[in-house]
Design a protein around this motif. Structure first.
Motif, PDB file in Angstrom:
ATOM      1  N   ASP A 160      55.774  31.474  41.985  1.00  0.00           N
ATOM      2  CA  ASP A 160      55.619  32.879  42.334  1.00  0.00           C
ATOM      3  C   ASP A 160      56.101  33.775  41.195  1.00  0.00           C
ATOM      4  O   ASP A 160      56.989  33.409  40.419  1.00  0.00           O
ATOM      5  N   PRO A 161      55.531  34.978  41.098  1.00  0.00           N
ATOM      6  CA  PRO A 161      55.969  35.917  40.052  1.00  0.00           C
ATOM      7  C   PRO A 161      57.358  36.441  40.333  1.00  0.00           C
ATOM      8  O   PRO A 161      57.869  36.382  41.459  1.00  0.00           O
ATOM      9  N   ILE A 162      57.971  36.971  39.277  1.00  0.00           N
ATOM     10  CA  ILE A 162      59.307  37.549  39.424  1.00  0.00           C
ATOM     11  C   ILE A 162      59.265  38.783  40.304  1.00  0.00           C
ATOM     12  O   ILE A 162      60.150  39.027  41.126  1.00  0.00           O
ATOM     13  N   ALA A 163      58.241  39.601  40.121  1.00  0.00           N
ATOM     14  CA  ALA A 163      58.051  40.800  40.933  1.00  0.00           C
ATOM     15  C   ALA A 163      56.569  40.968  41.213  1.00  0.00           C
ATOM     16  O   ALA A 163      55.740  40.712  40.340  1.00  0.00           O
ATOM     17  N   ASN A 164      56.232  41.365  42.403  1.00  0.00           N
ATOM     18  CA  ASN A 164      54.826  41.541  42.787  1.00  0.00           C
ATOM     19  C   ASN A 164      54.315  42.895  42.310  1.00  0.00           C
ATOM     20  O   ASN A 164      54.156  43.842  43.081  1.00  0.00           O
ATOM     21  N   LEU A 165      54.037  42.987  41.026  1.00  0.00           N
ATOM     22  CA  LEU A 165      53.509  44.213  40.431  1.00  0.00           C
ATOM     23  C   LEU A 165      51.997  44.089  40.277  1.00  0.00           C
ATOM     24  O   LEU A 165      51.451  42.989  40.218  1.00  0.00           O
ATOM     25  N   PRO A 166      51.288  45.229  40.214  1.00  0.00           N
ATOM     26  CA  PRO A 166      49.817  45.158  40.081  1.00  0.00           C
ATOM     27  C   PRO A 166      49.410  44.529  38.753  1.00  0.00           C
ATOM     28  O   PRO A 166      50.094  44.661  37.735  1.00  0.00           O
ATOM     29  N   LEU A 167      48.284  43.847  38.785  1.00  0.00           N
ATOM     30  CA  LEU A 167      47.774  43.205  37.587  1.00  0.00           C
ATOM     31  C   LEU A 167      47.197  44.243  36.618  1.00  0.00           C
ATOM     32  O   LEU A 167      46.658  45.271  37.030  1.00  0.00           O
ATOM     33  N   LEU A 168      47.308  43.937  35.349  1.00  0.00           N
ATOM     34  CA  LEU A 168      46.706  44.775  34.317  1.00  0.00           C
ATOM     35  C   LEU A 168      45.336  44.201  33.983  1.00  0.00           C
ATOM     36  O   LEU A 168      45.206  43.200  33.278  1.00  0.00           O
ATOM     37  N   THR A 169      44.291  44.823  34.510  1.00  0.00           N
ATOM     38  CA  THR A 169      42.931  44.319  34.327  1.00  0.00           C
ATOM     39  C   THR A 169      41.993  45.473  33.993  1.00  0.00           C
ATOM     40  O   THR A 169      42.303  46.651  34.239  1.00  0.00           O
ATOM     41  N   LEU A 170      40.847  45.123  33.454  1.00  0.00           N
ATOM     42  CA  LEU A 170      39.777  46.073  33.170  1.00  0.00           C
ATOM     43  C   LEU A 170      38.473  45.498  33.702  1.00  0.00           C
ATOM     44  O   LEU A 170      38.243  44.280  33.620  1.00  0.00           O
ATOM     45  N   PRO A 171      37.589  46.335  34.219  1.00  0.00           N
ATOM     46  CA  PRO A 171      36.289  45.822  34.693  1.00  0.00           C
ATOM     47  C   PRO A 171      35.426  45.381  33.510  1.00  0.00           C
ATOM     48  O   PRO A 171      35.497  45.942  32.417  1.00  0.00           O
ATOM     49  N   LEU A 172      34.602  44.360  33.737  1.00  0.00           N
ATOM     50  CA  LEU A 172      33.746  43.832  32.684  1.00  0.00           C
ATOM     51  C   LEU A 172      32.454  44.619  32.520  1.00  0.00           C
ATOM     52  O   LEU A 172      31.758  44.454  31.508  1.00  0.00           O
ATOM     53  N   THR A 173      32.099  45.462  33.473  1.00  0.00           N
ATOM     54  CA  THR A 173      30.816  46.171  33.416  1.00  0.00           C
ATOM     55  C   THR A 173      30.682  47.061  32.176  1.00  0.00           C
ATOM     56  O   THR A 173      29.643  47.024  31.494  1.00  0.00           O
ATOM     57  N   PRO A 174      31.675  47.882  31.813  1.00  0.00           N
ATOM     58  CA  PRO A 174      31.502  48.716  30.604  1.00  0.00           C
ATOM     59  C   PRO A 174      31.293  47.882  29.340  1.00  0.00           C
ATOM     60  O   PRO A 174      30.472  48.253  28.481  1.00  0.00           O
ATOM     61  N   PHE A 175      31.995  46.767  29.206  1.00  0.00           N
ATOM     62  CA  PHE A 175      31.831  45.928  28.025  1.00  0.00           C
ATOM     63  C   PHE A 175      30.454  45.267  28.013  1.00  0.00           C
ATOM     64  O   PHE A 175      29.837  45.119  26.948  1.00  0.00           O
ATOM     65  N   THR A 176      29.979  44.849  29.179  1.00  0.00           N
ATOM     66  CA  THR A 176      28.656  44.225  29.249  1.00  0.00           C
ATOM     67  C   THR A 176      27.561  45.205  28.883  1.00  0.00           C
ATOM     68  O   THR A 176      26.606  44.868  28.164  1.00  0.00           O
TER      69      THR A 176
END
Length: 210
Positions: free
Chosen positions: A95-111
């Motif tokens: 398990d993670p140390i703290a349940n913080l939101p993931l740092l992600t980006l959508p793939l649609t703009p890059f595609t």
């Protein structure tokens, strides 16, 4: 009067002192037959791996590479230890140390942007080669015209115009020096006044009469 510029007055001295600018004078200007043989060598892959950290391109963009690597490492560590946890070599999920939101980006703009970026890269490459080819042609035309002027000056210099051989020789030498100074000054005009300005001024003062 010709004056030389001091590097202390150059606002871009820190850029000119960088490795990528200082190494430009040592880069090859043409690809010869032996260079093609080395380029097609089956061992070139291992040679490139050994000399990767000494690559001029890598050293020139080392700051950009370090920045991107640092950001990617930070995002990886954030998502691994603070976002979703990780799976160890034993197959167990931690398990993670703290349940913080993931740092992600959508793939649609890059595609969607990938085809446009590819076409833009091709167009910019073609434009760069076009400018280089036009500059090469212009420089060759300058050299050919300089030779034509020297040849016409020698053809028109005759005893009917100037009977004294010594004076005629001096005039031809002066014409040759002026022809030499034109492409030299033209090339110097395309460069920064803070690069080799002292050498340019010394050459003109040494070869041209005051």
């Amino acid at each position: 009067a010709l004056q030389s510029s001091s590097s202390e007055d150059d606002p871009l001295a820190y850029v000119r002192d960088s490795y990528i600018e200082r190494s430009r004078q040592y880069r090859r200007t043409r690809f010869q037959h032996d260079d093609w043989l080395l380029h097609r060598s089956p061992d070139r892959f291992f040679k490139n791996l050994r000399t990767l950290v000494f690559s001029g391109i890598y050293r020139g963009i080392s700051k950009e590479v370090a920045t991107v690597t640092g950001i990617a490492t930070f995002i990886w560590a954030w998502n691994l230890f603070l976002g979703e946890g990780y799976t160890g070599l034993d197959g167990l999920h931690h398990d993670p140390i703290a349940n913080l939101p993931l740092l992600t980006l959508p793939l649609t703009p890059f595609t969607l942007a990938s085809p446009s970026l590819g076409l833009l890269l091709v167009f910019r490459t073609n434009a760069s080669y076009g400018r280089w080819d036009e500059a090469r042609k212009a420089w060759g035309l300058t050299i050919n015209n300089s030779r034509n002027i020297a040849r016409m000056g020698a053809a028109w210099s005759s005893k009917s115009i100037e009977p004294k051989d010594e004076i005629r020789r001096q005039k031809l030498e002066h014409l040759a020096k002026c022809i030499w100074a034109f492409p030299r000054s033209l090339a110097r005009h395309m460069e920064s006044p803070f690069i080799s300005e002292a050498d340019y001024v010394a050459d003109l003062r040494e070869n041209l009469d005051p």
